[in-house]
Structures are given as structure tokens and as C-alpha cells.
Design an enzyme around this catalytic site. Structure first.
Site, mmCIF file in Angstrom:
data_model
loop_
_atom_site.group_PDB
_atom_site.id
_atom_site.type_symbol
_atom_site.label_atom_id
_atom_site.label_comp_id
_atom_site.label_asym_id
_atom_site.label_seq_id
_atom_site.Cartn_x
_atom_site.Cartn_y
_atom_site.Cartn_z
ATOM 1 N N HIS A 115 0.994 -1.086 -0.134
ATOM 2 C CA HIS A 115 0.407 0.129 -0.103
ATOM 3 C C HIS A 115 0.741 1.151 -0.177
ATOM 4 O O HIS A 115 0.918 2.536 -0.905
ATOM 5 C CB HIS A 115 -1.076 0.099 1.328
ATOM 6 C CG HIS A 115 -1.948 1.416 1.121
ATOM 7 N ND1 HIS A 115 -2.125 1.829 2.781
ATOM 8 C CD2 HIS A 115 -2.488 1.871 0.270
ATOM 9 C CE1 HIS A 115 -2.720 3.136 2.317
ATOM 10 N NE2 HIS A 115 -3.449 2.918 1.067
ATOM 11 N N GLU A 144 1.987 1.655 -3.682
ATOM 12 C CA GLU A 144 0.922 2.721 -4.326
ATOM 13 C C GLU A 144 1.176 3.989 -4.430
ATOM 14 O O GLU A 144 1.141 5.015 -5.262
ATOM 15 C CB GLU A 144 0.357 1.761 -4.521
ATOM 16 C CG GLU A 144 -1.289 2.292 -4.809
ATOM 17 C CD GLU A 144 -2.310 2.916 -4.049
ATOM 18 O OE1 GLU A 144 -2.914 3.186 -3.618
ATOM 19 O OE2 GLU A 144 -3.044 1.928 -3.177
ATOM 20 N N GLY A 167 -23.045 -15.040 -2.050
ATOM 21 C CA GLY A 167 -21.654 -15.336 -3.255
ATOM 22 C C GLY A 167 -20.122 -15.257 -2.594
ATOM 23 O O GLY A 167 -20.202 -15.943 -1.311
ATOM 24 N N PRO A 195 -22.931 10.637 -23.319
ATOM 25 C CA PRO A 195 -22.575 9.431 -22.585
ATOM 26 C C PRO A 195 -22.542 8.380 -22.935
ATOM 27 O O PRO A 195 -22.558 7.579 -24.471
ATOM 28 C CB PRO A 195 -24.239 9.669 -22.757
ATOM 29 C CG PRO A 195 -24.589 10.776 -23.180
ATOM 30 C CD PRO A 195 -23.395 11.814 -24.346
ATOM 31 N N LEU A 204 -26.801 4.070 -22.573
ATOM 32 C CA LEU A 204 -28.167 4.546 -22.581
ATOM 33 C C LEU A 204 -28.660 4.843 -21.107
ATOM 34 O O LEU A 204 -29.063 6.966 -21.077
ATOM 35 C CB LEU A 204 -29.057 3.615 -22.975
ATOM 36 C CG LEU A 204 -30.985 3.975 -22.667
ATOM 37 C CD1 LEU A 204 -31.098 5.078 -24.439
ATOM 38 C CD2 LEU A 204 -31.819 3.198 -23.493
#
Length: 1169
Positions: free
Chosen positions: A178, A181, A441, A981, A984
Site C-alpha cells: 500500500h 502504491e 456469493g 454519454p 443509454l
């Protein structure tokens, strides 16, 4: 192991406000795509877009009255009784488990990455909707790359995923990955300035961020298309020539420390670390991945090590080209992008020669050893949270299944265990009054192992019955295991995945790159890098059965979150996790519990789900010739009762559309009681339709309803086939909704906890609420709403719902693959089902902000409610004007763009005020301004003085800015406003935003661009000197200061360096576990001194003279007193002229309301009646 554990990612916070706004990379959930979420935040398990776009894609196809009638007649069949596949529910569950739990991997071993040779061609399997050329190739050093050519791109992007994370931290340098990083951002040999990278991106409409996970670290950025090559020059140096600047080292360690401190009172981080702490001894999963000042600076120095040198050695060992995966999107052709990559990244060194292909120190870093052995499983763990909350989570260790992409066995399990329809675990537990939500999950956060989790919240009665809750889940698993895996269910999952892949929508470029670089770490055939994230290919009964066998109660741990132990649990929270200080207690599963969990009698109300009748079949799109896409919706209907906005999709050509509805009602928020009643009515209704809409959600049909300030919002969408009947059926249920007394009690309790826990939020969030409260006409506090909640009954909610729906104004947007006739039929249906009486025109007025008086400076000082929170916060807001002033709003926007990077660089990077720092233009109804936000351990008064010093220095920053640099900022902001965009959903969001703000300024971006082109540097200086600079006699300022109540003298770890050096010199070592336990308690200075003296007294072979000298050093330790500034004890004061707010209500009473929003142009111009 415990509820709410979803945090796996540590971010640098290079752009904190984007993280604050979107909750990305601060505490990122990083869930597997198979995670099934509860209704309030529901999403389809297979609705991944190319960037995991947050808005569900949805659709309404052209409809005729006949089609609608047919769909209505079929509603009873679609939303009716649910039967399991092949009458499974009638089968008596059998144990079907081996005598001993399976602790070995039953699946084929995970292979090395199938990386082709540099000359081998790979044709990526792309969604049919993807028309951008992609090219996969491998560099000579083994670095894998995917480049994408997007000639229409308004943003280019790149991401590098390095296959090493915090599980590879050196044992004596926790947080190393970390920290690496963070420090990589602080300059390279070619671009040595510590903010060269961020400054370049900021000037070219770009941003960057990064995150550190367990076995990977991901860096990414986006930038204006013409600036991609320059950005890649700076980015490549991270991996070839970083400086690891010595001047920045301790400063960035303090930034890491600040990041860690902001998490100390966060239950999600606390439980994540507890889950790690309870893994088996010696396993890398136990590591503390964030790091702090002690682990990254004090302890290494104490041991005679240089943390910077150690970091460089780690980077030189671990950051290898063969572990790196690069993804780039640019407007250039793939050949040019490939050339740029080779020029910049082929020099990344190879550092894994002679190492195994797979292993903890292999080319692919993999931790195949399970974090939990038999002796670490079979426990209840009761953990005490900071917030008032209750929950239960079953954790079952799993082997790595990422290479089983063809059958996706954990996806198959989650389909059943996370189901929310009739007969499901959630359905049963809700009926008992024990839970409100469930998710299930496989959380595959590390290469080599996974953790399958089933998580529920608990009601007070659910906590009493925590064993029964767990047994219900295990009995459902037994039911699922009672017959061979269902090929019918698998084929249903497969069909949905194929539709999802076929109509995948494009997302944001930076997200696509970040995902792509991560996907390159997957052990799948390279041509299936993208498709394997969507598609389920082959039914493999052996793999599915093996996964089911792993769901063995003997292989599980069960975590329970509770403020007090259940009555049947003896004793107290008798253990403490050393990093965060979480109190917990462990109790082994009893033999009776295991026996009942494995082979107890079945529950009649549990049943496996039946066929999903919402899977779309009609997927046609009616295309038509388009010379230029329309830039705004038109009005098809406008009456005193309703208004219909409509835009047909003329860009994306998918069988999808979005339906958004506002039900304006004047009574929702006029009193705290009404605010509570409207919240409860909408939440109870949403809760009641969980079973009806769950299958639809799986098939990418959605229906959501919630209350806002002055209206009820409805959002529906999905493939056209069955959307109309779903929407009408749910609205009909809404109108006829009857409040259930039992569910009222549970939802009211959940709401109570939500509001009660607000005071335990991050200080910056609390400060932001109070700043909003001070400048809005009608906003109710959580305390006011909690008082009302105590006196509200189910009958009250029912009566309010009836009154609420009596008088409404309906405003609708239909956008997508639908005809004008179909849109009108939908609006007619809304009026027919709701049958409201019309409102008066005055009841439709827009809300208004309160305007700070000119030439005023106010401070509202508030204590942080959580007395254990070491951080405070400052929201420093300056009123500038009315957002309808086109010239001024664009000058403010450009000022904010120019000030953004210096704000972060000065207040966060250089002055180290805190981890969360941001400056941005802000707007509300009738008001706009500039806001600086800082969360800090330092005194709010001191922070305010630093903010004002920064604002003063901005004058010189802007005056000295070259015209070339000024134009870069202007061009960058224009490019941002001209971005199109990507799908949609993004387009719908833009239109709907213009409708909800009540200005209806659909051409706002084009108007702003035209104005920005005329803006000069002098205009920006005028905005600064008139509205923002502390010397301005006209400016209007409100500062909300949240002051930490943390008592005593805070220990200043940075001031302890002389003591650390003295201990080293004297040969005294300190027990690391004891230090961690001390620091986890947020010790004051006296506690640290007492600890140090105890260590000195216990030291052997140290002379009394040396001990005396050490104790004198201890006496000289410094701290940060409450109310002090920079940590040196100096007294700081705010500038003269500031008025402290004593009575917020009196203050608000003296403010004038701003102008209410009115249409920017007559609505008749937009009508097509």
C-alpha cells in the site's frame, strides 16, 4: 467472517471527492459478480456492462394497446405461485456429506496463466455491441497488453494491474504494498516533480487513482484524447524509474497513517481485520494490509532498518513485467497504441527468472493454502461493533474457482442461496421476523482462495434466534444438495448471461481499462478474457456437486455482530483484535448444533426456485435513419395532472429503455413526522414486493420506488418483453398496499438503527449534513425524526399512505427503444392506476436554498458525536451566486478546475492535514459556491487557517499561470462538458437530472461550452478576489467545524523518533503484540509514557544510568492537545470578523431564500403535443 465485511481495497485517494461522491476506492466492496444483494440496493447478478455501470440498463419496447392487454392478462401467470424445478421441495433432505469435512481442493488445480508468445495472434471474443478494434499482444518481457482504438473517444485511459498485493508484504513491514502504491505517484527520474503526474492530468481533463488488494495493485488514469501520449510517458515511469523520493517518504507514510486512522471507527474495516486475525497462524491472510506510522516508520527505525530502502528492495523484487497487465484505450489506431506501449513498457524489468509459474513467490502470485484449517473452523464469533447493529454471516473457505469459468460453480450456488423469491431463505427468515436482507456469493479477492459467504442482518428477535437463522440456511443447503445439480436452473443462468453479453453496454473508459487490466490476471484462455466475465458455458455436474459438498457446516465459521451477547452465551467479549481493538468472543459449535445443521428435519416452507418467467424472448430493435441524434427529450403530454417527457433512442440501438417517474406531493416533508411516515411507507412497500420482482431483476428488469424530499421516485427498466406488465402490476400493488404489522416493526427498527448510527459516521459526512442543514429551508435532523418514530404505528403509516396518494402530480421520462404511442400508453396507465386528484400550481413550487448574506463570515462549531473518533472535519463554504447566471457559473467552474490540483497538493500532500481533502464548485436550488472539505486530526481552527492561507496563495498561483497553461485548463473543462454519454443509462441520467432540478435546461452543456470559450484569466481572478479570497470585503462564508472530543493529549507518533533511536542504541526490544494492543486503543500521551517506562524497567542487561536517560527521553515525548494546531502546541485563532453561530435556528431565520428553480426556457418550446 463477520457481517458487513466487504472491504478489500485500499486506495490512494488521489481524487478524494470522486471517491466521496461515488464511494469508490475508499472502502470498495469489490464483490464478485455473483454477489446477490438485498432489495434496497438490488442489481441483477448478470447485468455487468463493460464497466460494471452502476445504473441498471433497462428497456421498454414499442407497445400497442393489444400487446399491453396481452401482457396484463399474463400477469397472474408471471407473478403467482412459484414451484421448484422437478418438485425438489418434496424431497426429504439427506446428509449427503462425507464422514469428515473436505479440506482438500476437489477441483482441477488452477493452471498458470496461458500467456501466448509475443508473435502469437489472439482474437478476443467481444460482445456483439462492441465495435471498437481491440488488440491483445505480449511484450518481449512478458508483459500482457490489450489496446483499444476508439476514434470517437472523448476520454483516453490506461490501467496497469500488478499481480502482487498486501499478502506479499514483508513480515516486518506491514502495509508495504500500500505504501508503495502511494509513493509511486511522487515523481520519476524523467518527471521528478512530486505532482508532475497529477498536475499534467488535471490540466488535460484527467484524473487518476489506485488501489491495493490482497494479490494485486491497480493503477489507472483517464485524460483528454490528445494528451494520452504525454500521460503514458509519466505513467510508465512508475514501473521503470520511480524516485521513491526521500523527501516524500515520511510524509506519505503519514498519509497512509491518516488513511488508517479514518478507518479505526469503521465497523467494516474492523470486522475485515478480525476475519483476517482469526485465520490460521502464519497464513498471509492475517496480515495488516493498510499499514500505519508504527508499522512503516517507527518499528523499522527501532529495528535499525530504513523503511525507504526496504520498500525499494521490495519493489525491485516484486514489480516484475511478467506480473503486469496493461490496458489502454485511445483514439489512435491499435498499431500506434502498440508502438507507444513497446517504446515505454518493454524496458520494465523481468525479476522472476527461475521462479515457479505459480506460487506465493511465483510468476503468478497465488496463495493456494486455505486461510482456515479444520482447527480454525466450527466457531461462533460474537463481535462488538462501534455502531448499533446486528448481523450474522456464515463464512466457508473455498478454493480458487476462477479457472472454472465454463461452469462457474460458485455462481450456481449463489443463484439459489441468494435468491429472494418465494420459498427462499430470505423469504422464510423475513416471515419469522428475524431478518430484512440477505446476500450470498463467493468473495474471490485473492488468487488461490476464496471465501463463500451468506450474510443477513438480524432483528432483535433474530439475534435471540441466531442459531435458528444459521440452521435455516444450512437446511436450505441440505435441500439443494438433496438431488443432483439442476441442468434446468443452469441453463436459465446461462440464457440470462448470453442475453447480458449480447446487449452489453459501453461504460466509462477508465473503468473499462481498470477492469480489463484486472481480467488479464485471470487464468482463462486469452481469447475469453472478456467473454468469461459474462458467459456461463457448460453444465459440469461434477464441478457443481463438488462445490455443494464444500458447503458443509463443519467447514464453516459463523460471525454474529451484536452490542451485547445473546442471553444463551455465557461470559463477556473476552478477547481483543490487536490492530483495531475490536472486542469479540468465540464459542465452538455444539454437537447438537452440527447434527441439526447436517441432517435435521426439513422446513416445509423452504423450496428451490422455479423457472424464471421474466427471461426476455422478444429482443428486436426498430432502427430508423438518424441524421443527427436529438439533444433533448420532448413533451408529449402536459396537463394539470401529469407531464410526459419522451426521447426515442437514436444512438445505442438496444432493446432497452428507462422509465423514470416523479410523484410530486406537497405533504411528504412538511414536518418531521411526515418525513418519517413517507420513508416508512415507501420502505415497507419495497420490502413487500421483494419476492415479486426478484426474478425480474435477475432477467434485467427492474422496478424501484423510494421517497425523496418532496416527491416519490419510481424507476423501472429492462428488456421490453415483460416490462409493461411488471410496472403496472407493481403500481397496482402500491396503490392497494396494506401495511403488515410484523414487517412494520422490523422496518421501523432498521430505520431507527440507521438514523441512530448517523452520529457514528465519518466526521466529514456529518459536517456535510450540517452544512446542508444550515442552508436549506426544510431539513430534519435524525434526532427529530427519531423522536417522531417512537410514536408512529402501522396504522399511522397506512393512513398516511392513503392521504399521500390522493393528490399528486405525475412527471415522467420515457427514454429508449419505445415509440411515442407506447410512451403515451405508459403515461395513461400511470394515471389510470394511481387515479390522483390534481395539485394547485403553488403546491408544485421547487424547494429553495437559504442565501448567506453578503460581507459575512460565520463559523458553526459542533462536537464530533463519537468521543472515540480522533478526526474532526471542516466544511468551508463560500457563496458565489445564482446558478442561472451563465457567465458566473462557468467562471466558477473553471476556477474550481484550476484550484483542484493545488488544493490537494498543498493541503493533503504537503501540509498533511488529513487523508480526505477536496476543493470543488457546489450548487443547490438557487445557490452556487465553492467548498473546501478537510477531515483531519488537527484542530478545526488550525485547519481553517490553512484553508485560508491556501486561498490567499491562489492569487499568485493564477497570476503567475502562463496563458498556455490557462488554455489547457479551459480546453480540459470544455472537453469534460463535451463528453458524450457512453450508454443509454448515462444519457437518461443527464435528461432526468435536468428534469429533477426543475430548470429543464437540456442544452446546459452546449451553453456552458460557448461561455467558457469567452472566459479569460482575468475573469477567474475576479471570481477569486470578489467571492473567495479572504481579503474580499464582499465574500459570504460559512464554515462548519466538527471538533473531535477525543480526550487527553493525543500521542504524536512522529515525535517519538528520539525514543525509538535510544531504544535501538540501548539494545531494548519491544513486544510487537503489546505495541499493537496499545495503539489499537488510541492511547493518550500518558498511556504511551507509562508503557515505555514499563518496557525500560523490564529491560535486562541495561544499566541504571542508561535507564535513567531513557526515562528522561520518555518525559520529553510530545503530544497534540485538544484544540492545538500543527502538533507543536501553538495557539491559533480565526481571523477577526468571524461570527460564531450560537443558535442555528436564529441564524437560519435571518437568511433570505434564494430564487426557486424555474424553466430556463418556456416549456412550450419543448412540447410536441
Amino acid at each position: 467472517m463477520l457481517p458487513i465485511i466487504r472491504n478489500r481495497i485500499i486506495g490512494t485517494g488521489r481524487n478524494p471527492i470522486s471517491r466521496i461522491a461515488s464511494n469508490t476506492r475508499t472502502i470498495s466492496s469489490s464483490p464478485s459478480p455473483i454477489s446477490i444483494r438485498s432489495r434496497r440496493h438490488i442489481s441483477s447478478t448478470l447485468s455487468n456492462t463493460l464497466n460494471n455501470n452502476s445504473r441498471l440498463s433497462s428497456s421498454i419496447s414499442p407497445s400497442t394497446s393489444r400487446e399491453l392487454a396481452v401482457l396484463r392478462r399474463s400477469s397472474a401467470k408471471i407473478i403467482g405461485n412459484r414451484r421448484g424445478y422437478a418438485s425438489v421441495a418434496s424431497v426429504e433432505p439427506q446428509t449427503n456429506l462425507p464422514k469428515s469435512p473436505i479440506m482438500q481442493n476437489p477441483f482441477p488445480p488452477c493452471p498458470p496463466l496461458p500467456i501466448p508468445s509475443p508473435n502469437e495472434q489472439v482474437n478476443l471474443i467481444l460482445p456483439p455491441t462492441e465495435d471498437r478494434p481491440h488488440k491483445y499482444f505480449t511484450l518481449k518481457n512478458g508483459l500482457e497488453v490489450v489496446v483499444v482504438s476508439d476514434v470517437k473517444a472523448d476520454k483516453s485511459a490506461a490501467s496497469m494491474d500488478v499481480g502482487v498485493g498486501h499478502l506479499s508484504d514483508p513480515d516486518d513491514l506491514p502495509g508495504c504494498a500500500h505504501f508503495c502504491e502511494h509513493l509511486l505517484f511522487m515523481g520519476t527520474k524523467t518527471h521528478p516533480s512530486e505532482n508532475a503526474y497529477s498536475q499534467y492530468l488535471s490540466a488535460h481533463n484527467g484524473h487518476s487513482n489506485a488501489w491495493t488488494a490482497m494479490t494485486s495493485t491497480n493503477y489507472f488514469f483517464d485524460v483528454a484524447p490528445d494528451a494520452l501520449e504525454g500521460a503514458l510517458d509519466r505513467f510508465a515511469g512508475f514501473f521503470t524509474e520511480p524516485l521513491f523520493n526521500e523527501d516524500c517518504t515520511e510524509r506519505e507514510i503519514k498519509a497512509v497513517d491518516s488513511e488508517n486512522k479514518k478507518n479505526l471507527q469503521n465497523d467494516a474495516w474492523r470486522f475485515f481485520q478480525l476475519e483476517k486475525h482469526l485465520a490460521k497462524q502464519g497464513h498471509p491472510y492475517r496480515k495488516f494490509g493498510t499499514g500505519n506510522y508504527e508499522t512503516l516508520w517507527s518499528k523499522p527505525k527501532e529495528a535499525g532498518r530504513d523503511p525507504r530502502r526496504q520498500l525499494i528492495e521490495w519493489w525491485e523484487k516484486e514489480y516484475c513485467a511478467r506480473r503486469m497487465k496493461l490496458a489502454i484505450v485511445g483514439k489512435e489506431d491499435v498499431e500506434t497504441l502498440e508502438k507507444w506501449v513497446k517504446e515505454r513498457f518493454e524496458s520494465v524489468p523481468v525479476r522472476t527468472e527461475g521462479k515457479p509459474e505459480v506460487g506465493t513467490d511465483g510468476v503468478r502470485v497465488v496463495f493456494e493454502d486455505s486461510p482456515y484449517g479444520v482447527e480454525d473452523l466450527g466457531n461462533f464469533t460474537f463481535a462488538k461493533p462501534v455502531r448499533d447493529m446486528r448481523g450474522l454471516e456464515i463464512l466457508i473457505p473455498f478454493p480458487d474457482t476462477e479457472h472454472l469459468y465454463q461452469s462457474r460453480p460458485t455462481h450456481f450456488l449463489a443463484h439459489f442461496l441468494g435468491h429472494e423469491g418465494r420459498g427462499s431463505i430470505l423469504s422464510y427468515l423475513k416471515k419469522q421476523g428475524w431478518v430484512n436482507s440477505l446476500r450470498a456469493g463467493n468473495f474471490q479477492d485473492a488468487a488461490g482462495f476464496g471465501l463463500f459467504k451468506i450474510t443477513v442482518d438480524l432483528s432483535p428477535d433474530g439475534l435471540v434466534h441466531y442459531r435458528d437463522v444459521a440452521l435455516t440456511i444450512f437446511k436450505y443447503i441440505s435441500l439443494l444438495r438433496s438431488q443432483p445439480p439442476s441442468s434446468e436452473a443452469f441453463n436459465e443462468i446461462k440464457a440470462i448471461s448470453e442475453i447480458s453479453f449480447r446487449f452489453a453496454e459501453r461504460g466509462r473508459t477508465s473503468s473499462y481499462c481498470s477492469n480489463m487490466s484486472s481480467w488479464l490476471q485471470s487464468p482463462v484462455p486469452r481469447e475469453k478474457l472478456i467473454s468469461s466475465k459474462w458467459l456461463v458455458e457448460d453444465f459440469k455436474a461434477d464441478e457443481l456437486s463438488a462445490a455443494l459438498q464444500l458447503l458443509d457446516p463443519r467447514r464453516a465459521n459463523i460471525g454474529i455482530t451484536c452490542q451485547e451477547l445473546p442471553k444463551d452465551v455465557e461470559g463477556t467479549f473476552d478477547q481483543t483484535e490487536p490492530i483495531y481493538g475490536t472486542e469479540y468472543k468465540r464459542v465452538k459449535f455444539s454437537e447438537d448444533f452440527l447434527k441439526e445443521a447436517m441432517s435435521g428435519s426439513r422446513l416445509e416452507d423452504l423450496a428451490l426456485p422455479g423457472p424464471n418467467l421474466f427471461i426476455p424472448e422478444k429482443l428486436d430493435v426498430e432502427k430508423f435513419e438518424v441524421k443527427e441524434p436529438a439533444k433533448r427529450p420532448v413533451i408529449l403530454k402536459d396537463t394539470p395532472l401529469s407531464r410526459l417527457w419522451y426521447k426515442r433512442d437514436d444512438t445505442f440501438w438496444l432493446p432497452k429503455a428507462n422509465l423514470d417517474v416523479i410523484l410530486h406531493t406537497p405533504i411528504l416533508n412538511v414536518t418531521p413526522r411526515n418525513s418519517v411516515l413517507s420513508r416508512l411507507f415507501c420502505d415497507l412497500f419495497t420490502d413487500s414486493i421483494t419476492e415479486d420482482v426478484y426474478d425480474a431483476d435477475l432477467a434485467e428488469l427492474s422496478f424501484n420506488l423510494w421517497n425523496e424530499h418532496d416527491w416519490i421516485s419510481i424507476s423501472a427498466g429492462g428488456f421490453s418483453d415483460k416490462l409493461a406488465v411488471l410496472t403496472e402490476t407493481m403500481l397496482d400493488k402500491f396503490v392497494k398496499f396494506e401495511v403488515d404489522e410484523g414487517r412494520f416493526q422490523e422496518i421501523a427498527e432498521a430505520t431507527r438503527l440507521h438514523w441512530k448510527n448517523f452520529n457514528l459516521s465519518d466526521p466529514w459526512k456529518i459536517a456535510r449534513f450540517w452544512e446542508h442543514y444550515a442552508t436549506q429551508e426544510t431539513t430534519w435532523t435524525t434526532e427529530e425524526k427519531l423522536r417522531e418514530l417512537e410514536y408512529i404505528t402501522a396504522k399511522d403509516v397506512q393512513a398516511f399512505g392513503r392521504e399521500m396518494l390522493t393528490r399528486l402530480h405525475i412527471e415522467t421520462l420515457v427514454h429508449g427503444n419505445t415509440s411515442p404511442e407506447g410512451a403515451k400508453e405508459i403515461q395513461d396507465m400511470l394515471e389510470r392506476v394511481l387515479k390522483p386528484h390534481q395539485l394547485t400550481q403553488s403546491e408544485l413550487k421547487a424547494p429553495r436554498s437559504l442565501i448567506l448574506p453578503e460581507a459575512s463570515q460565520h463559523i458553526w462549531a459542533i462536537d464530533v458525536p463519537n468521543k472515540s473518533e480522533v478526526n474532526g472535519a471542516v466544511i468551508y463554504h463560500l457563496h458565489v451566486g445564482d446558478p442561472t447566471d451563465v457567465k458566473l457559473r462557468n467562471q466558477l467552474s473553471l476556477f474550481s478546475q484550476i484550484a483542484s490540483e493545488p488544493c490537494f497538493n498543498v493541503l493533503r500532500t504537503k501540509q498533511q492535514l488529513g487523508y480526505i481533502v477536496d476543493g470543488h464548485a457546489s450548487a443547490s436550488q438557487g445557490a452556487m459556491g465553492y467548498t473546501v472539505l478537510v477531515q483531519s486530526e488537527k484542530s478545526p481552527v488550525f485547519v481553517e487557517t490553512r484553508i485560508e492561507a491556501f486561498l490567499e496563495d491562489l492569487k499568485e498561483t493564477i497570476e503567475s499561470m502562463s496563458e498556455e497553461d490557462f488554455e489547457k485548463h479551459k480546453v480540459g473543462l470544455i472537453a469534460k462538458k463535451e463528453e458524450k454519454p457512453k450508454n443509454l443509462g448515462e444519457e437518461t441520467k443527464r435528461y432526468w437530472g435536468r428534469i429533477c432540478d426543475r430548470y429543464y435546461e437540456f442544452g446546459k452543456r452546449e451553453i456552458d461550452v460557448a461561455e467558457l470559450r469567452k472566459t479569460t484569466k482575468q475573469d477567474i481572478l475576479n471570481v477569486l478576489m470578489t467571492y473567495i479570497h479572504p481579503s474580499s470585503p464582499k465574500r459570504s462564508k460559512l464554515s462548519v467545524q466538527l471538533k473531535s472530543q477525543y480526550s487527553g493529549i493525543k500521542f504524536d507518533s512522529a515525535a517519538a523518533q528520539p525514543l525509538v533511536e535510544s531504544f535501538v542504541k540501548a539494545g531494548i526490544t519491544v513486544d510487537q503484540a503489546a505495541i499493537q494492543k496499545l495503539l489499537s486503543s488510541n492511547p493518550d500521551l500518558e498511556a504511551v509514557k507509562s508503557f515505555a517506562v514499563g518496557v525500560i524497567d523490564a529491560a535486562e542487561n541495561v544499566s541504571e544510568e542508561v535507564k535513567k536517560g531513557l526515562k528522561e527521553t520518555v518525559d520529553g515525548l510530545k503530544g497534540i492537545a485538544s484544540g492545538e494546531g500543527a502538533g507543536q502546541g501553538e495557539e491559533v485563532k480565526v481571523k477577526e470578523g468571524n461570527v460564531f453561530i450560537e443558535d442555528i435556528h436564529a441564524f437560519k431565520a435571518g437568511l433570505r431564500p434564494g430564487k426557486a428553480a424555474v424553466p430556463a426556457e418556456p416549456l412550450q418550446v419543448l412540447a410536441k403535443l
